[in-house]
Scaffold this motif. Sequence first.
Motif, PDB file in Angstrom:
ATOM      1  N   ASP A  42      11.555  -0.043   7.241  1.00 25.03           N
ATOM      2  CA  ASP A  42      11.759  -0.989   6.145  1.00 25.03           C
ATOM      3  C   ASP A  42      13.235  -1.054   5.783  1.00 25.03           C
ATOM      4  O   ASP A  42      13.932  -0.038   5.746  1.00 25.03           O
ATOM      5  CB  ASP A  42      10.965  -0.561   4.914  1.00 25.03           C
ATOM      6  N   GLY A  43      13.729  -2.266   5.500  1.00 23.26           N
ATOM      7  CA  GLY A  43      15.131  -2.462   5.178  1.00 23.26           C
ATOM      8  C   GLY A  43      15.425  -2.348   3.697  1.00 23.26           C
ATOM      9  O   GLY A  43      14.535  -2.118   2.861  1.00 23.26           O
ATOM     10  N   ILE A  44      16.677  -2.544   3.359  1.00 25.31           N
ATOM     11  CA  ILE A  44      17.147  -2.349   1.987  1.00 25.31           C
ATOM     12  C   ILE A  44      16.445  -3.300   1.016  1.00 25.31           C
ATOM     13  O   ILE A  44      16.005  -2.888  -0.068  1.00 25.31           O
ATOM     14  CB  ILE A  44      18.674  -2.545   1.934  1.00 25.31           C
ATOM     15  N   ALA A  45      16.346  -4.568   1.385  1.00 24.24           N
ATOM     16  CA  ALA A  45      15.713  -5.535   0.490  1.00 24.24           C
ATOM     17  C   ALA A  45      14.252  -5.193   0.261  1.00 24.24           C
ATOM     18  O   ALA A  45      13.744  -5.265  -0.879  1.00 24.24           O
ATOM     19  CB  ALA A  45      15.846  -6.944   1.053  1.00 24.24           C
ATOM     20  N   ALA A  46      13.550  -4.807   1.327  1.00 27.33           N
ATOM     21  CA  ALA A  46      12.134  -4.462   1.193  1.00 27.33           C
ATOM     22  C   ALA A  46      11.951  -3.229   0.318  1.00 27.33           C
ATOM     23  O   ALA A  46      11.057  -3.186  -0.545  1.00 27.33           O
ATOM     24  CB  ALA A  46      11.527  -4.231   2.572  1.00 27.33           C
ATOM     25  N   LEU A  47      12.777  -2.217   0.521  1.00 22.66           N
ATOM     26  CA  LEU A  47      12.657  -0.992  -0.264  1.00 22.66           C
ATOM     27  C   LEU A  47      12.949  -1.252  -1.739  1.00 22.66           C
ATOM     28  O   LEU A  47      12.230  -0.755  -2.629  1.00 22.66           O
ATOM     29  CB  LEU A  47      13.612   0.069   0.271  1.00 22.66           C
ATOM     30  N   ALA A  48      13.997  -1.999  -2.028  1.00 24.24           N
ATOM     31  CA  ALA A  48      14.339  -2.282  -3.424  1.00 24.24           C
ATOM     32  C   ALA A  48      13.193  -3.001  -4.121  1.00 24.24           C
ATOM     33  O   ALA A  48      12.840  -2.671  -5.264  1.00 24.24           O
ATOM     34  CB  ALA A  48      15.614  -3.121  -3.478  1.00 24.24           C
ATOM     35  N   ARG A  49      12.598  -3.969  -3.433  1.00 23.90           N
ATOM     36  CA  ARG A  49      11.495  -4.727  -4.038  1.00 23.90           C
ATOM     37  C   ARG A  49      10.261  -3.837  -4.231  1.00 23.90           C
ATOM     38  O   ARG A  49       9.629  -3.834  -5.296  1.00 23.90           O
ATOM     39  CB  ARG A  49      11.164  -5.922  -3.145  1.00 23.90           C
ATOM     40  N   GLN A  50       9.927  -3.056  -3.193  1.00 24.44           N
ATOM     41  CA  GLN A  50       8.729  -2.204  -3.255  1.00 24.44           C
ATOM     42  C   GLN A  50       8.861  -1.146  -4.343  1.00 24.44           C
ATOM     43  O   GLN A  50       7.929  -0.940  -5.142  1.00 24.44           O
ATOM     44  CB  GLN A  50       8.515  -1.525  -1.898  1.00 24.44           C
ATOM     45  N   TRP A  51       9.989  -0.468  -4.394  1.00 21.63           N
ATOM     46  CA  TRP A  51      10.141   0.627  -5.343  1.00 21.63           C
ATOM     47  C   TRP A  51      10.277   0.107  -6.769  1.00 21.63           C
ATOM     48  O   TRP A  51       9.854   0.767  -7.720  1.00 21.63           O
ATOM     49  CB  TRP A  51      11.337   1.496  -4.952  1.00 21.63           C
ATOM     50  N   SER A  52      10.850  -1.063  -6.936  1.00 19.46           N
ATOM     51  CA  SER A  52      10.909  -1.655  -8.266  1.00 19.46           C
ATOM     52  C   SER A  52       9.514  -2.031  -8.753  1.00 19.46           C
ATOM     53  O   SER A  52       9.145  -1.769  -9.900  1.00 19.46           O
ATOM     54  CB  SER A  52      11.817  -2.881  -8.257  1.00 19.46           C
ATOM     55  N   ALA A  53       8.715  -2.629  -7.851  1.00 12.94           N
ATOM     56  CA  ALA A  53       7.350  -3.003  -8.216  1.00 12.94           C
ATOM     57  C   ALA A  53       6.514  -1.767  -8.534  1.00 12.94           C
ATOM     58  O   ALA A  53       5.713  -1.765  -9.484  1.00 12.94           O
ATOM     59  CB  ALA A  53       6.715  -3.806  -7.089  1.00 12.94           C
ATOM     60  N   ALA A  54       6.693  -0.700  -7.753  1.00 10.44           N
ATOM     61  CA  ALA A  54       5.927   0.528  -7.975  1.00 10.44           C
ATOM     62  C   ALA A  54       6.253   1.159  -9.317  1.00 10.44           C
ATOM     63  O   ALA A  54       5.422   1.853  -9.918  1.00 10.44           O
ATOM     64  CB  ALA A  54       6.206   1.519  -6.849  1.00 10.44           C
ATOM     65  N   ALA A  55       7.477   0.925  -9.810  1.00  8.05           N
ATOM     66  CA  ALA A  55       7.891   1.483 -11.101  1.00  8.05           C
ATOM     67  C   ALA A  55       7.554   0.554 -12.261  1.00  8.05           C
ATOM     68  O   ALA A  55       7.964   0.802 -13.395  1.00  8.05           O
ATOM     69  CB  ALA A  55       9.388   1.763 -11.082  1.00  8.05           C
ATOM     70  N   GLY A  56       6.819  -0.521 -11.970  1.00  2.17           N
ATOM     71  CA  GLY A  56       6.417  -1.436 -13.035  1.00  2.17           C
ATOM     72  C   GLY A  56       7.288  -2.656 -13.165  1.00  2.17           C
ATOM     73  O   GLY A  56       7.168  -3.417 -14.129  1.00  2.17           O
ATOM     74  N   GLY A  57       8.183  -2.884 -12.172  1.00  2.32           N
ATOM     75  CA  GLY A  57       9.048  -4.050 -12.205  1.00  2.32           C
ATOM     76  C   GLY A  57      10.303  -3.798 -13.021  1.00  2.32           C
ATOM     77  O   GLY A  57      10.508  -2.704 -13.559  1.00  2.32           O
ATOM     78  N   PRO A  58      11.184  -4.785 -13.115  1.00  2.00           N
ATOM     79  CA  PRO A  58      12.434  -4.630 -13.865  1.00  2.00           C
ATOM     80  C   PRO A  58      12.178  -4.231 -15.318  1.00  2.00           C
ATOM     81  O   PRO A  58      11.162  -4.616 -15.919  1.00  2.00           O
ATOM     82  CB  PRO A  58      13.083  -6.018 -13.773  1.00  2.00           C
ATOM     83  N   SER A  59      13.103  -3.493 -15.873  1.00  2.00           N
ATOM     84  CA  SER A  59      12.948  -3.006 -17.246  1.00  2.00           C
ATOM     85  C   SER A  59      12.774  -4.145 -18.243  1.00  2.00           C
ATOM     86  O   SER A  59      12.044  -4.022 -19.233  1.00  2.00           O
ATOM     87  CB  SER A  59      14.164  -2.165 -17.641  1.00  2.00           C
ATOM     88  N   ALA A  60      13.435  -5.264 -17.993  1.00  2.00           N
ATOM     89  CA  ALA A  60      13.365  -6.405 -18.910  1.00  2.00           C
ATOM     90  C   ALA A  60      12.234  -7.362 -18.561  1.00  2.00           C
ATOM     91  O   ALA A  60      12.124  -8.436 -19.128  1.00  2.00           O
ATOM     92  CB  ALA A  60      14.694  -7.149 -18.900  1.00  2.00           C
ATOM     93  N   GLY A  61      11.352  -6.968 -17.628  1.00  2.00           N
ATOM     94  CA  GLY A  61      10.238  -7.817 -17.243  1.00  2.00           C
ATOM     95  C   GLY A  61      10.594  -8.762 -16.120  1.00  2.00           C
ATOM     96  O   GLY A  61      11.739  -8.847 -15.684  1.00  2.00           O
TER      97      GLY A  61
END
Length: 408
Positions: A277-296
């Motif tokens: 998995d590349g950088i873009a995929a990891l950033a999206r996956q791990w952000s989603a797993a943490a509940g998405g961006p802090s500001a929604g």
Amino acid sequence: MPHAAAATPQLLRRVNAQAVLGHIRGADVATGTELMALTGLTRASVIAVCEDLIGRGWIVELDQPRTEPRTESQTGQGTGLGVPPVPRKGRPARRFAFNREAGVVLGLDIGAATTTAAVADLRGTVIGRSSEGFRAADIPARERIGVVDLACRQALEAAGTDPGRVLAVGAGIAAPVDRDGNVLVTQRFWSLFDVGLRSALKELHGWTVLLENDANLAALGERWRGSGAGVDDLVVLLAGERLGAGVMESGRLLHGRGGAAGEMGYLDMVEGVGSSDGIAALARQWSAAAGGPSAGGPASAPRVFEDAAAGDPAALAILDRISERMTRVIASIASLINPEQVVIGGAVAESAGALLPGITALLPRFTATPPRVTVSPLGDAIVTVGAVRHALDYVEANALELALPAPE
């Protein structure tokens, strides 16, 4: 022991023409005198070769020639009294230039979702570009070819030229390609790109199509016009959704037996990595797993990098994880290949600069041969830049066999 074949007049003319054309191609303007010095040929031979190349359309003679001064000593009329020779007006210097408009080349970046075509003149300057999307990854071969052809024709129209002026096409695909241009189809995703593109475009337009893996072309492009310019031992990582590497060793692309050199499937077995998995995929996956961006809002790679730049703790933690993971990836490459430089490329490169401090600091922990790590300035054009370079290499190597189109 067999003797080497004797040099024939035809072979000598060919060698001379290649030498003269190579020097003119590498200069803005070249005079006959300069070409004599560079090639060791006589003036008569240089002028004869230049006139032949003008006739073929590869070079042009420039107007308003300057004058090459001659001295009395050059004409055998020195004073013999130790007085410096007096310059005298000599023959006009004939000046020659490479005809960058003798034809065009096409560079293609053919992905699973989109194809981009770039038209360039024979100096590599892009003069037209077009992109078209595929309605699905697994569309029929004929439909995929039709979309690629449409992007090519639209790019040519944007460049103000036509298909008959194309001298070669470099085409990058997201699958391994061997040295003969055959697609490795041992995985289903790779087989989606085995659509007979070379023969189809040859039949449609008469084009010579040079098929190559997209990461390999990214390496060619980066070495030509990117942060790896002139580096002989270079690895370029296309690092968006999936990781793929183009590897150059001693200035040559590595292909492997079936074209799979640089494929990153082995990362499944690397501790602390576990997938390609590349950088873009990891950033999206791990952000989603943490509940998405802090500001929604929806999770996305750009949002993670934006939030990290603003100091968001959750986004910064994700970038730290990505930095360590990419360090392990780069360290594995360094241990196997020992490149001078590793470049992070593709559409994600614009954001990946934020990862460099962490990667550079961590690398010595994982490898005894840490390379220099940079991000590419070429952005999402990196594959088309390499495809243009690949096509130009073919044109330059085969110039004397190619019939140039008539001037527009």
